[in-house]
Design an enzyme around this catalytic site. Structure first.
Site, mmCIF file in Angstrom:
data_model
loop_
_atom_site.group_PDB
_atom_site.id
_atom_site.type_symbol
_atom_site.label_atom_id
_atom_site.label_comp_id
_atom_site.label_asym_id
_atom_site.label_seq_id
_atom_site.Cartn_x
_atom_site.Cartn_y
_atom_site.Cartn_z
ATOM 1 N N GLY A 26 0.822 -1.212 0.000
ATOM 2 C CA GLY A 26 0.000 0.000 0.000
ATOM 3 C C GLY A 26 0.853 1.258 0.000
ATOM 4 O O GLY A 26 0.500 2.281 0.597
ATOM 5 N N LEU A 34 1.397 3.514 -2.095
ATOM 6 C CA LEU A 34 0.860 4.744 -2.707
ATOM 7 C C LEU A 34 -0.333 5.290 -1.924
ATOM 8 O O LEU A 34 -0.984 6.235 -2.339
ATOM 9 C CB LEU A 34 0.450 4.482 -4.156
ATOM 10 C CG LEU A 34 1.555 3.965 -5.086
ATOM 11 C CD1 LEU A 34 1.014 3.772 -6.496
ATOM 12 C CD2 LEU A 34 2.744 4.918 -5.103
ATOM 13 N N GLY A 35 -0.641 4.669 -0.795
ATOM 14 C CA GLY A 35 -1.799 5.088 -0.013
ATOM 15 C C GLY A 35 -1.526 6.297 0.861
ATOM 16 O O GLY A 35 -0.480 6.950 0.755
ATOM 17 N N GLN A 36 -2.481 6.582 1.729
ATOM 18 C CA GLN A 36 -2.420 7.794 2.547
ATOM 19 C C GLN A 36 -1.153 7.836 3.401
ATOM 20 O O GLN A 36 -0.467 8.855 3.444
ATOM 21 C CB GLN A 36 -3.660 7.874 3.450
ATOM 22 C CG GLN A 36 -3.763 9.180 4.209
ATOM 23 C CD GLN A 36 -4.691 9.104 5.407
ATOM 24 O OE1 GLN A 36 -5.209 8.043 5.746
ATOM 25 N NE2 GLN A 36 -4.902 10.230 6.040
ATOM 26 N N ASP A 75 2.539 -1.647 -4.489
ATOM 27 C CA ASP A 75 1.152 -1.177 -4.489
ATOM 28 C C ASP A 75 0.412 -1.872 -5.609
ATOM 29 O O ASP A 75 1.027 -2.369 -6.556
ATOM 30 C CB ASP A 75 1.081 0.347 -4.676
ATOM 31 C CG ASP A 75 -0.238 0.936 -4.172
ATOM 32 O OD1 ASP A 75 -0.256 1.479 -3.047
ATOM 33 O OD2 ASP A 75 -1.256 0.827 -4.894
ATOM 34 N N ILE A 76 -0.917 -1.893 -5.520
ATOM 35 C CA ILE A 76 -1.730 -2.491 -6.582
ATOM 36 C C ILE A 76 -1.795 -1.568 -7.804
ATOM 37 O O ILE A 76 -2.066 -2.002 -8.914
ATOM 38 C CB ILE A 76 -3.148 -2.837 -6.052
ATOM 39 C CG1 ILE A 76 -3.859 -3.801 -7.003
ATOM 40 C CG2 ILE A 76 -3.977 -1.574 -5.799
ATOM 41 C CD1 ILE A 76 -5.068 -4.471 -6.400
ATOM 42 N N ARG A 77 -1.508 -0.271 -7.576
ATOM 43 C CA ARG A 77 -1.476 0.690 -8.686
ATOM 44 C C ARG A 77 -0.049 0.877 -9.179
ATOM 45 O O ARG A 77 0.860 0.937 -8.357
ATOM 46 C CB ARG A 77 -2.035 2.042 -8.231
ATOM 47 C CG ARG A 77 -3.524 2.025 -7.985
ATOM 48 C CD ARG A 77 -3.987 3.331 -7.373
ATOM 49 N NE ARG A 77 -3.535 3.482 -5.984
ATOM 50 C CZ ARG A 77 -3.670 4.576 -5.248
ATOM 51 N NH1 ARG A 77 -4.203 5.647 -5.768
ATOM 52 N NH2 ARG A 77 -3.260 4.610 -3.985
ATOM 53 N N ASP A 128 -0.762 -7.073 -5.620
ATOM 54 C CA ASP A 128 -2.095 -7.210 -5.058
ATOM 55 C C ASP A 128 -1.911 -8.042 -3.789
ATOM 56 O O ASP A 128 -1.490 -9.210 -3.858
ATOM 57 C CB ASP A 128 -2.989 -7.936 -6.079
ATOM 58 C CG ASP A 128 -4.366 -8.290 -5.524
ATOM 59 O OD1 ASP A 128 -4.568 -8.183 -4.290
ATOM 60 O OD2 ASP A 128 -5.226 -8.683 -6.329
ATOM 61 N N TYR A 174 -14.965 -2.092 8.977
ATOM 62 C CA TYR A 174 -13.578 -1.647 9.188
ATOM 63 C C TYR A 174 -13.116 -1.972 10.613
ATOM 64 O O TYR A 174 -12.021 -2.494 10.827
ATOM 65 C CB TYR A 174 -13.536 -0.138 8.940
ATOM 66 C CG TYR A 174 -12.193 0.519 9.043
ATOM 67 C CD1 TYR A 174 -11.201 0.293 8.104
ATOM 68 C CD2 TYR A 174 -11.934 1.433 10.067
ATOM 69 C CE1 TYR A 174 -9.982 0.952 8.187
ATOM 70 C CE2 TYR A 174 -10.728 2.094 10.147
ATOM 71 C CZ TYR A 174 -9.758 1.848 9.204
ATOM 72 O OH TYR A 174 -8.547 2.509 9.285
HETATM 73 N N1 SER Z 1 -8.872 7.665 9.235
HETATM 74 C C1 SER Z 1 -9.503 6.384 9.275
HETATM 75 C C2 SER Z 1 -10.870 6.421 8.726
HETATM 76 O O1 SER Z 1 -11.511 7.430 8.901
HETATM 77 C C3 SER Z 1 -9.548 5.899 10.677
HETATM 78 O O2 SER Z 1 -8.778 4.793 10.815
HETATM 79 O O3 SER Z 1 -11.320 5.458 8.179
#
Ligand code: SER
Length: 315
Positions: free
Chosen positions: A9, A11-13, A35-37, A50, A139
């Protein structure tokens, strides 16, 4: 001491800033971003992955001779609520693959948990490290199951698993996408672009937050911590501040006096926010490995506005 780190991940946050942070500490060639991208990084190795592909994850880690796995690939809370089955498959499937690769290759292991691992029956104020965790979101279910699975891999197989329960993370680099706390990122962009923001989270809703530089440093510090000091592992409460929309708006107004906030509450994300703590207690992290955040709300606002003004001028 870690030397060869594989990140999923990337390229993620969090990943998109963690890569550079780790490159700076451990060397550009010692950090494998995946990353997957597709991407071409300015610096350093990158591979497509992936995370539900266990064999490829294992092969990449083995070929790279990684001694540390940082598993960041996951769907955030609001997206997971829209696509719960996908979230289960990706969040849990990716995690177990990363843990298995770590067990087989003897890698130290990090993955983030979240304030989402708490639920409506959790004490809301000063939420303790050890408390009730009965989240009502997919989540949250993923995060609690993930914390337990990481502890299991430590106790059963001796994998050096470590994790942090991150609050909402705020950054001027990558947009989060699909989270509940994302309003606290969007608000800074809109403050500069329009001097106004319509919040999908209601006035009066408190959530914990942290500025990205503190989040990155806390990952490094936790992974470098002496294992003998760790009574907890998966995962530590960490936080830097707790605020509601009116308070972040007031902080912005110190620099953009005409800034206005209004509300159009999104029932899905509001329900998620209402099920999370107002403020969590990070004393276990402080005691066991010296966690300390540098940025409070006003310091973060100064830096965000300064960095975003430059960024938005250049687009
Ligand atoms: N920032 C995250 C979300 O809002 C919290 O883990 O999903």
């Amino acid at each position: 001491m870690m030397k060869r780190i594989m990140i999923t991940g990337a390229l993620g946050q969090i990943g998109s800033e963690l890569v550079g942070k780790l490159q700076g500490i451990y060397g550009v060639d010692n950090v494998l971003a995946t990353d997957i991208r597709p991407a071409s990084l300015e610096n350093g190795p990158f591979q497509l992955l992936d995370v539900t592909d266990a064999q490829r994850m294992y092969d990449l880690a083995k070929d790279f001779k990684a001694d540390t796995m940082m598993h960041m690939a996951a769907l955030l809370s609001a997206t997971a609520e829209e696509k719960p089955l996908l979230a289960w498959n990706l969040n849990m499937g990716g995690l177990v693959n990363a843990l298995e690769a770590s067990r087989e290759l003897g890698m130290q292991f990090f993955t983030p948990s979240s304030i989402g691992a708490f639920g409506p029956s959790t004490p809301k104020v000063n939420t303790p490290q050890d408390t009730l965790q009965r989240p009502t979101t997919m989540y949250g279910v993923n995060k609690v199951a993930g914390e337990l699975l990481c502890d299991y891999y430590f106790h059963k197989f001796g994998v050096d698993t470590r994790g942090l329960r991150f609050p909402g993370l705020i950054s001027h680099v990558a947009q989060p996408g699909g989270g509940t706390t994302d309003y606290a990122v969007d608000i800074y962009y809109k403050a500069i672009e329009k001097q106004a923001y319509t919040s999908y989270i209601a006035n009066g809703t408190y959530m914990d937050m942290m500025y990205m530089p503190d989040a990155l440093q806390s990952i490094v510090d936790l992974m470098e911590a002496d294992a003998s000091r760790l009574e907890h592992r998966n995962s530590f409460n960490v936080t830097a501040m707790s605020f509601e929309p009116e308070e972040i708006a007031a902080s912005i107004r110190k620099h953009i006096p005409e800034f206005k906030i209004s509300y159009e509450v999104d029932p899905v994300r509001q329900a998620i926010a209402d099920s999370w703590p107002d403020s969590i207690d990070a004393s276990a992290a402080e005691q066991e490995w010296g966690f300390k955040a540098q940025y409070d709300l006003d310091a973060m606002t100064v830096d965000m506005l300064e960095k975003l003004k430059i960024k938005l001028q250049n687009v």
